[in-house]
Scaffold this motif. Structure first.
Motif, PDB file in Angstrom:
ATOM      1  N   TYR A  39      59.347 -95.102  45.605  1.00 49.12           N
ATOM      2  CA  TYR A  39      58.659 -96.219  46.256  1.00 49.12           C
ATOM      3  C   TYR A  39      58.159 -95.782  47.625  1.00 49.12           C
ATOM      4  O   TYR A  39      58.894 -95.171  48.402  1.00 49.12           O
ATOM      5  N   VAL A  40      56.900 -96.096  47.903  1.00 41.99           N
ATOM      6  CA  VAL A  40      56.264 -95.811  49.187  1.00 41.99           C
ATOM      7  C   VAL A  40      55.819 -97.139  49.796  1.00 41.99           C
ATOM      8  O   VAL A  40      55.123 -97.917  49.129  1.00 41.99           O
ATOM      9  N   ASP A  41      56.222 -97.396  51.033  1.00 40.53           N
ATOM     10  CA  ASP A  41      55.857 -98.664  51.667  1.00 40.53           C
ATOM     11  C   ASP A  41      54.749 -98.509  52.703  1.00 40.53           C
ATOM     12  O   ASP A  41      54.506 -99.423  53.496  1.00 40.53           O
ATOM     13  N   ASP A  42      54.069 -97.360  52.695  1.00 44.23           N
ATOM     14  CA  ASP A  42      53.007 -97.125  53.676  1.00 44.23           C
ATOM     15  C   ASP A  42      51.862 -96.307  53.077  1.00 44.23           C
ATOM     16  O   ASP A  42      51.398 -95.338  53.672  1.00 44.23           O
ATOM     17  N   LEU A  43      51.409 -96.718  51.892  1.00 43.38           N
ATOM     18  CA  LEU A  43      50.257 -96.087  51.255  1.00 43.38           C
ATOM     19  C   LEU A  43      49.004 -96.415  52.066  1.00 43.38           C
ATOM     20  O   LEU A  43      48.673 -97.585  52.273  1.00 43.38           O
ATOM     21  N   VAL A  44      48.287 -95.392  52.510  1.00 40.42           N
ATOM     22  CA  VAL A  44      47.162 -95.594  53.423  1.00 40.42           C
ATOM     23  C   VAL A  44      45.885 -95.911  52.656  1.00 40.42           C
ATOM     24  O   VAL A  44      45.487 -95.180  51.743  1.00 40.42           O
ATOM     25  N   ALA A  45      45.237 -97.002  53.049  1.00 42.76           N
ATOM     26  CA  ALA A  45      43.979 -97.424  52.434  1.00 42.76           C
ATOM     27  C   ALA A  45      42.821 -96.563  52.921  1.00 42.76           C
ATOM     28  O   ALA A  45      42.939 -95.783  53.866  1.00 42.76           O
ATOM     29  N   ALA A  46      41.682 -96.723  52.280  1.00 41.99           N
ATOM     30  CA  ALA A  46      40.438 -96.154  52.798  1.00 41.99           C
ATOM     31  C   ALA A  46      39.985 -96.998  53.990  1.00 41.99           C
ATOM     32  O   ALA A  46      40.557 -98.044  54.304  1.00 41.99           O
ATOM     33  N   PHE A  47      38.943 -96.544  54.675  1.00 42.86           N
ATOM     34  CA  PHE A  47      38.318 -97.358  55.722  1.00 42.86           C
ATOM     35  C   PHE A  47      36.816 -97.396  55.456  1.00 42.86           C
ATOM     36  O   PHE A  47      36.215 -96.361  55.184  1.00 42.86           O
ATOM     37  N   PRO A  48      36.216 -98.580  55.549  1.00 40.57           N
ATOM     38  CA  PRO A  48      36.835 -99.892  55.779  1.00 40.57           C
ATOM     39  C   PRO A  48      37.807-100.261  54.655  1.00 40.57           C
ATOM     40  O   PRO A  48      37.550 -99.954  53.489  1.00 40.57           O
ATOM     41  N   SER A  49      38.890-100.934  55.024  1.00 49.18           N
ATOM     42  CA  SER A  49      39.920-101.269  54.042  1.00 49.18           C
ATOM     43  C   SER A  49      39.587-102.573  53.330  1.00 49.18           C
ATOM     44  O   SER A  49      40.362-103.530  53.330  1.00 49.18           O
ATOM     45  N   VAL A  50      38.395-102.586  52.715  1.00 51.50           N
ATOM     46  CA  VAL A  50      37.951-103.700  51.886  1.00 51.50           C
ATOM     47  C   VAL A  50      37.957-103.241  50.430  1.00 51.50           C
ATOM     48  O   VAL A  50      37.875-102.042  50.138  1.00 51.50           O
ATOM     49  N   THR A  51      38.009-104.196  49.511  1.00 48.95           N
ATOM     50  CA  THR A  51      38.297-103.878  48.116  1.00 48.95           C
ATOM     51  C   THR A  51      37.301-102.922  47.463  1.00 48.95           C
ATOM     52  O   THR A  51      37.722-101.984  46.779  1.00 48.95           O
ATOM     53  N   PRO A  52      35.980-103.073  47.609  1.00 44.27           N
ATOM     54  CA  PRO A  52      35.094-102.123  46.920  1.00 44.27           C
ATOM     55  C   PRO A  52      35.303-100.678  47.354  1.00 44.27           C
ATOM     56  O   PRO A  52      35.300 -99.767  46.515  1.00 44.27           O
ATOM     57  N   VAL A  53      35.488-100.451  48.651  1.00 47.65           N
ATOM     58  CA  VAL A  53      35.701 -99.096  49.160  1.00 47.65           C
ATOM     59  C   VAL A  53      37.014 -98.539  48.627  1.00 47.65           C
ATOM     60  O   VAL A  53      37.093 -97.393  48.156  1.00 47.65           O
ATOM     61  N   CYS A  54      38.066 -99.359  48.708  1.00 42.10           N
ATOM     62  CA  CYS A  54      39.391 -98.909  48.278  1.00 42.10           C
ATOM     63  C   CYS A  54      39.458 -98.724  46.768  1.00 42.10           C
ATOM     64  O   CYS A  54      40.086 -97.770  46.275  1.00 42.10           O
ATOM     65  N   ALA A  55      38.831 -99.611  46.010  1.00 43.57           N
ATOM     66  CA  ALA A  55      38.826 -99.469  44.552  1.00 43.57           C
ATOM     67  C   ALA A  55      38.120 -98.179  44.145  1.00 43.57           C
ATOM     68  O   ALA A  55      38.556 -97.477  43.220  1.00 43.57           O
ATOM     69  N   ALA A  56      37.039 -97.858  44.831  1.00 41.72           N
ATOM     70  CA  ALA A  56      36.332 -96.613  44.524  1.00 41.72           C
ATOM     71  C   ALA A  56      37.190 -95.399  44.863  1.00 41.72           C
ATOM     72  O   ALA A  56      37.165 -94.394  44.144  1.00 41.72           O
ATOM     73  N   SER A  57      37.964 -95.465  45.942  1.00 44.05           N
ATOM     74  CA  SER A  57      38.842 -94.353  46.302  1.00 44.05           C
ATOM     75  C   SER A  57      39.977 -94.195  45.302  1.00 44.05           C
ATOM     76  O   SER A  57      40.355 -93.079  44.939  1.00 44.05           O
ATOM     77  N   ILE A  58      40.532 -95.310  44.830  1.00 45.50           N
ATOM     78  CA  ILE A  58      41.565 -95.237  43.794  1.00 45.50           C
ATOM     79  C   ILE A  58      40.996 -94.607  42.533  1.00 45.50           C
ATOM     80  O   ILE A  58      41.609 -93.731  41.919  1.00 45.50           O
ATOM     81  N   ALA A  59      39.808 -95.035  42.133  1.00 42.08           N
ATOM     82  CA  ALA A  59      39.239 -94.616  40.852  1.00 42.08           C
ATOM     83  C   ALA A  59      38.684 -93.205  40.859  1.00 42.08           C
ATOM     84  O   ALA A  59      38.515 -92.595  39.791  1.00 42.08           O
ATOM     85  N   THR A  60      38.383 -92.658  42.043  1.00 43.59           N
ATOM     86  CA  THR A  60      37.764 -91.327  42.106  1.00 43.59           C
ATOM     87  C   THR A  60      38.639 -90.281  42.779  1.00 43.59           C
ATOM     88  O   THR A  60      38.388 -89.084  42.626  1.00 43.59           O
ATOM     89  N   GLY A  61      39.618 -90.711  43.576  1.00 43.09           N
ATOM     90  CA  GLY A  61      40.439 -89.765  44.313  1.00 43.09           C
ATOM     91  C   GLY A  61      39.753 -89.179  45.524  1.00 43.09           C
ATOM     92  O   GLY A  61      40.151 -88.122  46.018  1.00 43.09           O
ATOM     93  N   CYS A  62      38.718 -89.855  46.031  1.00 42.43           N
ATOM     94  CA  CYS A  62      38.029 -89.344  47.212  1.00 42.43           C
ATOM     95  C   CYS A  62      37.628 -90.500  48.120  1.00 42.43           C
ATOM     96  O   CYS A  62      37.737 -91.668  47.762  1.00 42.43           O
TER      97      CYS A  62
END
Length: 485
Positions: A39-62
């Protein structure tokens, strides 16, 4: 092949609220995953930390510099128009509901997401693995899907959604696309129904043994937190947990399911409370702002793009642009509620300012961050509350700050000036909507940038395999599970 793998994304899940849900018995599925894994309680989001940007980072690894999704609301220089992915219904109306839906459902994956990166679905499809996904912003895969026709709502949607898409082998997207008939309905993605739709589809896919990899999207926690605030998340996290438990039960119960399936659960970002509003139109009233319809394009100097706790400003004037950019930066630095102002200098460095203080940086050799990336820095580290210890840059209030800002600034589709709101502030969207009294996200600050990550049956044995975990690590975990990296 080893265990099948489920990646569950709980939108906006705040670590302290997940921990409370587990402690009070409201999240037994998550408790089981954490007890069997890490368990990790400090997974760092992308910036801007809004859903489209973060979803793309999750789905692509970049980061956005490579996947090219810059924000929730942005300006396309190629098309000379705003792109709006659905900040609010009021904002969507300003840009046109039809245009917003087409951009979100079709263009985000088909045109805006860079063709030079492969999504997790595309990588697994290329290896002939059985991929599946429920309603998620990023769905691009190798299998063609036609618009669904088997419900009244789906037939009505065909007046707008007429074209096929490329997705995972099994795609279930808000009743618009469904690779096969199931008893599950999403009411075209209505908030409050989406998690149940994902749980229903996931249960069906488990019973019928239809996937090797499933991306299970659980977005309702985000909507609930926007309305009720981050400290009300226990209720919505419990609902997300119930949907994960539906998969467990379909697989014979918790133990039997986890014997056959690996699990990764992550948040795309976190949430923080909102008390005050920043109105970009007032902040940049001295500039001619492009209207949503673009009818003043000939005279517009700037496009302004609010996106919850982040914002971007685009300089539209080509001649005299060198003089316009410093004026925009000065205006942004004087706005109450703006925490950080970011831009590229004429020499190509990144600049981050807070009030009168300024930090310049670029990839280099001076210092290393917690992920091992190296940077040259000059100016006031206090802008980020940072310090250097043993040659390492540490900035607890702004995790992975230089990498995230550099990625955002070097995104080809990003604005010329990027803004991050101070804690408790949010930018009102183009419809005038802000989440005062509720929760929001989007900034560089730790309060809405640190989410949860848990896994079992895959990945490293311990969380300290990495000093700092990022959304960019999710797709590599998935591909490594299947022996592809």
């Amino acid at each position: 092949m080893g265990k099948k793998l489920v990646l569950a994304v709980i939108d906006g899940c705040k670590p302290s609220m997940l921990e409370r849900a587990i402690a009070t018995g409201r999240a037994p599925a998550m408790k089981a995953i954490i007890e069997r894994g890490a368990y990790v309680d400090d997974l760092v989001a992308a910036f801007p930390s809004v859903t489209p940007v973060c979803a793309a980072s999750i789905a692509t690894g970049c980061g956005p510099d490579r996947h090219h999704i810059p924000s929730m609301n942005w300006y396309s220089r190629a098309e000379s128009r705003y792109i709006e992915y659905g900040s609010s219904f009021s904002a969507s109306r300003r840009f046109g509901i039809t245009r917003q839906l087409v951009d979100t459902v079709y263009n985000m994956n088909g045109h805006h997401l860079s063709p030079d990166v492969r999504t997790v679905f595309e990588q697994l499809d290329d290896a002939d693995l059985r991929t599946a996904g429920t309603t998620y912003l990023m769905y691009r895969g190798r299998h063609r899907h036609e618009v669904a026709r088997d419900t009244v709502l789906a037939r009505a949607a065909r007046t707008l959604f007429r074209h096929s898409v490329l997705g995972p082998r099994e795609l279930f997207y808000a009743d618009v696309f469904a690779s096969r008939r199931t008893p599950c309905r999403s009411q075209l993605g209505l908030p409050g129904v989406r998690d149940k739709h994902s749980g229903c589809v996931g249960e069906y896919l488990v019973r019928e043994d239809l996937f090797d990899f499933l991306l299970l999207s659980l977005p309702d926690n985000d909507t609930y937190s926007h309305k009720h605030g981050p400290h009300a998340q226990v209720e919505s996290i419990a609902e997300a947990d119930r949907q994960i438990m539906r998969l467990f039960e379909a697989g014979g119960g918790t133990d039997a399911f986890l014997d056959d399936h690996a699990m990764i659960v992550c948040a795309d970002h976190s949430h923080t409370g909102v008390e005050s509003v920043i109105r970009l139109h007032d902040a940049f009233a001295d500039f001619a702002i492009l209207a949503p319809a673009g009818d003043n394009a000939a005279d517009a100097e700037v496009a302004v793009c609010p996106a919850q706790r982040s914002a971007m400003v685009y300089a539209l004037v080509q001649e005299g642009r060198g003089a316009l950019l410093p004026r925009l930066v000065r205006a942004a630095r004087g706005v109450e509620g703006v925490d950080l102002v970011m831009w590229r200098t004429s020499s190509g460095e990144g600049a981050i300012a807070s009030g009168e203080r300024e930090l310049r940086f670029a990839p280099g050799s001076d210092v290393a961050d917690r992920r091992g990336e190296r940077w040259s820095v000059d100016g006031e580290l206090g802008v980020l509350g940072a310090r250097i210890e043993d040659g390492r840059l540490l900035a607890p209030a702004y995790p992975d700050a230089l990498s995230r800002v550099w990625s955002a600034l070097t995104t080809p589709t990003a604005g010329d000036v990027l803004l991050s709101a101070a804690p408790a502030y949010e930018f009102a969207d183009w419809g005038g909507v802000a989440h005062v009294g509720g929760g929001s996200h989007g900034s560089l600050h730790a309060s809405d940038s640190l989410g949860v990550l848990a896994w079992c049956g895959t990945g490293p044995d311990r969380r300290d395999a990495r000093e700092e975990w990022s959304l960019r690590d999710i797709t590599p975990m998935v591909t490594s599970h299947f022996g592809l990296s």
